[in-house]
Design an enzyme around this catalytic site. Structure first.
Site, PDB file in Angstrom:
ATOM      1  N   GLY A  35      10.453   7.511  -3.015  1.00  0.00           N
ATOM      2  CA  GLY A  35       9.414   6.519  -2.775  1.00  0.00           C
ATOM      3  C   GLY A  35       9.076   5.839  -4.085  1.00  0.00           C
ATOM      4  CE1 TYR A  36      12.522   2.558  -6.135  1.00  0.00           C
ATOM      5  CE2 TYR A  36      12.454   2.903  -3.772  1.00  0.00           C
ATOM      6  CZ  TYR A  36      13.178   2.787  -4.937  1.00  0.00           C
ATOM      7  OH  TYR A  36      14.535   2.916  -4.911  1.00  0.00           O
ATOM      8  CG  LEU A  37       4.555   5.957  -8.126  1.00  0.00           C
ATOM      9  CD1 LEU A  37       4.305   6.557  -9.507  1.00  0.00           C
ATOM     10  CD2 LEU A  37       3.512   6.492  -7.143  1.00  0.00           C
TER      11      LEU A  37
END
Lengths: 162, 162
Positions: B31-33
């Site tokens: 997942g990407y912040l």
């Protein structure tokens, strides 16, 4: 994870350094992986010998803040990515005669002449009634240029003087 | 810190699943912040029981990639901040008859019907001479919609079919 709570704070420049003999000194070195215009804030922070990554996301009512402790090695691996987006300071935590806790930040590096003091309150009424001590300078609570993130990324934005 | 090296890869859709009995399976949840438009890419990745934070910054010739291992607890603390910017897949790593290593990604969740295969080469010449196996579908190397980041953040962008 710590959900963000509402902070009631006032921030001031400092006219003259107060007596800090009873205050506690902490070394703080923090840098940002992200820029001000990004959708999220990712901060690396060294606090004496402790190291943290903090992620602040959202806006308005749905802001959240998540923080993890990391070790020095992990910190050092990511730290180069914060280049030119850093703050280095000593934070002195002490108590005012009016009994509130103050945090006095003495900046180093490019911001070396800057000293800021912050006082946190438990209610807006308390904040409004606060009488600053003699050594407090101009209030900069509402001045976005004095936010840590702004100070880290745009050193030129702040004025000299108190 | 690992400086980013130049990757020579080709990516394809998959017409039919090949025999995977000699391939190695890895569970990947990432997942990407950050968002695509941000100045930096900060990614959380679980690879079976290993957890990582990866920071990719810069562009053109001065790109860099920094990665740290974190533990499951640290991962779980930050993971909620990647909401709606995630990919979940099984990666099968195997060898083609032409001896190159392939990585076949079978996506789960919203991207469930998607299967991609990637082959990495040690030279551009090798890449150009590559003869895809029968089970390879349409090439999507240049199609930005099939980049992991795009898949995580904009599920609607990809077409069905191979």
């Amino acid at each position: 994870m710590t959900d963000k709570y509402i902070e009631i704070e006032r921030k001031f420049l400092v006219k003259t350094l107060p007596d800090l003999s009873n205050a506690q000194k902490t070394y703080i070195h923090q840098g940002y992986l992200t820029r001000s215009s990004d959708s999220v804030e990712v901060r690396l922070r060294q606090k004496d010998e402790q190291y943290f990554i903090t992620v602040k996301s959202g806006s308005g009512m749905v802001r959240s803040e998540r923080e993890i402790s990391i070790d020095q090695k992990q910190f050092k691996t990511l730290w180069p990515a914060t280049q030119e987006k850093r703050i280095e300071k000593h934070r002195w935590t002490g108590q005012l005669n009016t009994l509130q806790t103050f945090e006095l930040d003495i900046f180093m590096g490019e911001l070396e002449s800057l000293v800021l003091v912050e006082v946190e309150f438990s209610s807006t009424q308390q904040a409004e009634n606060f009488q600053p001590a003699d050594w407090f300078g101009r209030e900069v609570t509402a001045d976005k240029r004095y936010k840590n993130k702004a100070l880290a990324m745009d050193h030129q934005a702040i004025e000299a003087g108190y």
